[in-house]
Design a protein around this motif. Structure first.
Motif, PDB file in Angstrom:
ATOM      1  N   ARG A  85       0.837  -1.205   0.000  1.00 11.18           N
ATOM      2  CA  ARG A  85       0.000   0.000   0.000  1.00 11.18           C
ATOM      3  C   ARG A  85       0.876   1.261   0.000  1.00 11.18           C
ATOM      4  N   CYS A  86       0.274   2.343  -0.393  1.00  8.72           N
ATOM      5  CA  CYS A  86       0.997   3.614  -0.493  1.00  8.72           C
ATOM      6  C   CYS A  86       1.392   4.120   0.900  1.00  8.72           C
ATOM      7  N   VAL A 114       2.018   7.083   1.720  1.00  2.70           N
ATOM      8  CA  VAL A 114       1.487   8.415   2.008  1.00  2.70           C
ATOM      9  C   VAL A 114      -0.026   8.371   2.260  1.00  2.70           C
ATOM     10  N   CYS A 115      -0.796   7.877   1.273  1.00  8.81           N
ATOM     11  CA  CYS A 115      -2.261   7.921   1.431  1.00  8.81           C
ATOM     12  C   CYS A 115      -2.817   6.596   1.978  1.00  8.81           C
ATOM     13  N   GLY A 116      -2.000   5.550   2.025  1.00  8.30           N
ATOM     14  CA  GLY A 116      -2.451   4.285   2.612  1.00  8.30           C
ATOM     15  C   GLY A 116      -3.288   3.420   1.685  1.00  8.30           C
ATOM     16  N   ARG A 117      -3.508   3.868   0.452  1.00  7.22           N
ATOM     17  CA  ARG A 117      -4.348   3.104  -0.472  1.00  7.22           C
ATOM     18  C   ARG A 117      -3.625   1.828  -0.897  1.00  7.22           C
ATOM     19  N   THR A 171       5.143   4.591  -2.951  1.00  9.29           N
ATOM     20  CA  THR A 171       3.916   5.392  -3.001  1.00  9.29           C
ATOM     21  C   THR A 171       3.157   5.076  -4.282  1.00  9.29           C
ATOM     22  N   CYS A 172       1.884   5.471  -4.293  1.00  5.16           N
ATOM     23  CA  CYS A 172       1.117   5.385  -5.526  1.00  5.16           C
ATOM     24  C   CYS A 172       1.553   6.554  -6.429  1.00  5.16           C
ATOM     25  N   ASP A 195      -0.059   8.999  -7.642  1.00 10.01           N
ATOM     26  CA  ASP A 195      -0.637  10.292  -7.223  1.00 10.01           C
ATOM     27  C   ASP A 195       0.173  10.943  -6.107  1.00 10.01           C
ATOM     28  N   CYS A 196       0.783  10.142  -5.270  1.00 14.21           N
ATOM     29  CA  CYS A 196       1.509  10.672  -4.107  1.00 14.21           C
ATOM     30  C   CYS A 196       3.013  10.767  -4.362  1.00 14.21           C
TER      31      CYS A 196
END
Ligand code: ZN
Length: 249
Positions: A154-155, A157-160, A177-178, A180-181
């Motif tokens: 999972r990312c 930063v955002c946890g996704r 990170t993903c 987006d992050c």
């Protein structure tokens, strides 16, 4: 003081005429060196136990004065056979063991590290044609046990959860990170990870060594995966593979 325990034989060397030193790794004590007096001559006493990669139950006497360990008895529990007679498998096992010795796992992590060593040897022994990437999986897993490898599912930063998406590895920050992050504050080395490379990383961190041996990734994913593991290990453990051994990077 005397104790009995199972251990893996990592290395064996000769000293004086007939004596041997043996580098062992046990699930209780971690790594230690023990002497086998007469070990090079009276092979019967140790019944073929004193060879690297053997899994052995030893009786060990610990000397009070010098504090050294001395092997008094040995019983072979199991020993790899395919591995010893197939240079590519043996080469991968030795590569994994050299990395293992370079990383220094203390007694707290010994039980997990021991289980990993046993699973690594079993996978290389039993797989029909172990993937060349196998040692990279092992490095990533050992670094995870050592606490110096990022979370890979999972990312940061955002946890996704990454699911089937791609990701970016920020090497110096030691995180994934993903996309987006990805624009964080750090400007260090970044490695792109396509979904297949990412799933190789997840398998390294939480999968089974049997699956590592059986994997047949496409070459691009294998390259991204290898490069990511190499960069992370070099930066966070300070180790790089050069000319047949791990050196301080
Ligand atoms: Zn994110």
């Amino acid at each position: 003081m005397e104790f009995s325990e199972q251990a893996l034989v990592l290395k064996v060397g000769r000293f004086r005429e007939i004596d041997a030193w043996v580098r062992l790794f046990s699930p209780v004590r971690g790594g230690y060196t023990a002497f086998a007096f007469g070990g090079m001559k009276s092979r019967r006493r140790f019944l073929g136990c004193l060879d690297p990669l053997n899994h052995v139950r030893f009786k060990v006497r610990r000397s009070g004065r010098g504090g050294y360990h001395c092997l008094t008895e040995a019983r072979l529990l199991d020993a790899p056979t395919n591995l010893r007679h197939d240079p590519p498998r043996l080469g991968m096992a030795i590569n994994c063991l050299k990395f293992f010795e370079a990383v220094h796992i203390g007694p707290q992590g010994a039980a997990d590290a021991y289980a990993l060593l046993r699973a690594m040897l079993a996978a290389l022994e039993n797989a029909s044609a172990p993937a060349a990437l196998f040692p990279l999986f092992f490095r990533a897993r050992l670094a995870t046990l050592h606490g110096t490898f990022p979370v890979c599912d999972r990312c940061a930063v955002c946890g996704r959860p990454f699911g089937d998406d791609e990701a970016v590895c920020h090497v110096e920050a030691g995180r994934l990170t993903c996309p987006d992050c990805r624009r964080g504050g750090d400007h260090g080395v970044r490695q792109h990870l396509a979904p297949e490379a990412l799933s190789l990383l997840e398998s390294a961190v939480s999968g089974d060594p049997g699956a590592w041996a059986a994997c047949r990734p496409d070459p691009a994913a294998a390259r991204e995966f290898s490069r990511t593991v190499d960069l992370l290990v070099r930066f966070h453990l300070g180790l790089a593979w050069e000319q047949g051994g791990f050196v301080r990077a």
